[in-house]
Design an enzyme around this catalytic site. Structure first.
Site, short mmCIF file in Angstrom:
data_model
loop_
_atom_site.label_atom_id
_atom_site.label_comp_id
_atom_site.label_asym_id
_atom_site.label_seq_id
_atom_site.Cartn_x
_atom_site.Cartn_y
_atom_site.Cartn_z
N ASP A 1 8.73 -10.75 4.01
CA ASP A 1 10.22 -10.53 4.01
C ASP A 1 11.35 -11.46 4.87
O ASP A 1 11.97 -10.75 5.44
CB ASP A 1 10.33 -9.18 3.75
N LEU B 1 0.65 1.50 0.26
CA LEU B 1 0.16 0.54 1.06
C LEU B 1 -0.86 -0.26 1.29
O LEU B 1 -1.52 0.16 0.35
CB LEU B 1 0.53 1.61 2.67
N MET C 1 8.22 0.95 0.92
CA MET C 1 8.66 1.45 0.02
C MET C 1 6.50 1.96 -0.66
O MET C 1 7.37 2.16 -1.97
CB MET C 1 8.68 0.49 -0.70
N MET D 1 -0.24 -10.45 2.12
CA MET D 1 -0.08 -8.71 0.83
C MET D 1 1.17 -8.72 0.66
O MET D 1 1.82 -8.91 1.37
CB MET D 1 -1.45 -8.20 2.65
N GLY E 1 -0.85 -4.87 5.28
CA GLY E 1 -0.03 -5.56 6.31
C GLY E 1 1.00 -4.08 6.56
O GLY E 1 1.46 -4.19 7.87
N HIS E 2 1.20 -3.44 5.94
CA HIS E 2 1.92 -2.01 6.27
C HIS E 2 0.93 -1.12 7.23
O HIS E 2 1.98 -1.26 8.40
CB HIS E 2 2.06 -1.44 5.04
O1 PAF Z 1 10.19 -4.65 2.77
C1 PAF Z 1 10.96 -3.09 1.95
O2 PAF Z 1 9.39 -3.02 1.78
C2 PAF Z 1 11.34 -2.34 2.52
O3 PAF Z 1 12.61 -3.90 1.64
C3 PAF Z 1 12.47 -1.73 3.14
C4 PAF Z 1 12.97 -2.21 4.46
C5 PAF Z 1 11.50 -0.56 3.04
C6 PAF Z 1 13.33 -1.01 2.31
O4 PAF Z 1 13.97 -0.28 1.51
#
Ligand code: PAF
Length: 285
Positions: A150, A33, A30, A184, A36-37
């Site tokens: 998550d 960034l 989302m 993060m 972690g991303h």
């Molecule tokens: O974890 C996230 O950033 C969001 O829930 C995802 C998986 C991109 C779905 O919108």
């Protein structure tokens, strides 16, 4: 790096990659960034020869009283970070591109989405499952990488990919932490300096439970209490502290090495989550 904003643009690029017999990875995000991303992008690069990152603040997964409007957004900064991390394409659609007028379809993973964050955030996982399914169908990647922070989301995505027969391998990448142990998260940006100082208390509680487990404690309530102590000491408001089976997410009566402790807590107005497998391999950083 190629920028894509529409569904036909994605289809054309992915078809090109497929014609060249390239292995494709997708990292759904989302935006906003952080390290972690970027670790997900690096993991994707290890597993495929082309990596696409989607950046889409998905309105379907925010409740009416949640932070959709104030969710941090920095598209140009994110695009630069993706490029530096070696992504080959970024997909950043407008909401109408993914949700055309009259959009009326949703994906629901029934049992796994109950309890934990699913109970506190009604409809959240329906929104996540719907957008992730759309992205997986659109890119049809060989592999898609999600963060283990998550954890319930990861389990839901694994389940939906299996149940819908999607050809994508779902990979869960390790949590990346700040030097003081805070996981993060884009939401860390909401913390005031004072809240930020107390925020590692989620991790402290989880480590206390791990130590107790290593010393032989198997009583779920005692392990929960160990997690609650640093939360209370730092003025965090517990949302949930649960011990579950790491595969099924069903509640545990007695803790085992495969038990996962999951925490959600409010630091001020910011809700943070973290988790730790009690007998899992210890990761630093
Ligand atoms: O974890 C996230 O950033 C969001 O829930 C995802 C998986 C991109 C779905 O919108």
């Amino acid at each position: 790096m190629i920028r894509l904003a529409t569904v036909p643009e994605v289809r054309t690029l992915v078809a090109e990659w497929r014609r060249a017999s390239l292995r494709v990875a997708l990292v759904p995000t989302m935006g906003a960034l952080h390290g972690g991303h970027l670790s997900l992008v690096r993991e994707a690069k290890r597993r495929a020869s082309r990596v696409a990152v989607s950046i889409f603040v998905n309105p379907l997964q925010f409740g009416p009283n949640e932070d959709l409007a104030r969710y941090p957004r920095d598209l140009e900064g994110d695009v630069a970070k993706c490029s530096a991390a070696g992504a080959d394409a970024v997909f950043h659609p407008e909401p109408a591109e993914l949700y055309p007028p009259g959009f009326d379809t949703s994906v629901e993973v029934a049992r796994l989405a109950k309890g934990l964050c699913g109970e506190r955030r009604p409809g959240h996982f329906r929104g996540v499952a719907t957008v992730v399914t759309k992205l997986l169908v659109l890119f049809s990647p060989d592999v898609a990488v999600f963060g283990r922070k998550d954890y319930q989301q990861l389990k839901i995505v694994e389940r939906l990919a299996l149940d819908l027969g999607l050809p994508t391998e779902i990979v869960g990448a390790p949590i990346v932490r700040e030097p003081d142990g805070l996981a993060m998260s884009s939401r860390n940006a909401y913390l005031s300096p004072e809240e930020r100082r107390g925020a590692p208390c989620l991790r402290e509680g989880l480590l206390a439970a791990r130590r107790l487990f290593a010393a032989g404690e198997r009583d779920v309530e005692k392990l929960r209490e160990a997690i609650l102590i640093p939360l209370a000491a730092n003025g965090a408001r517990m949302d949930y502290v649960e011990l579950r089976d790491r595969d099924t997410l069903l509640p545990e009566r007695t803790a085992r090495a495969t038990t996962i402790a999951l925490v959600a807590a409010f630091i001020g107005r910011t809700r943070l989550i973290d988790n730790e497998i009690l007998g899992g391999e210890m990761r630093v950083g």
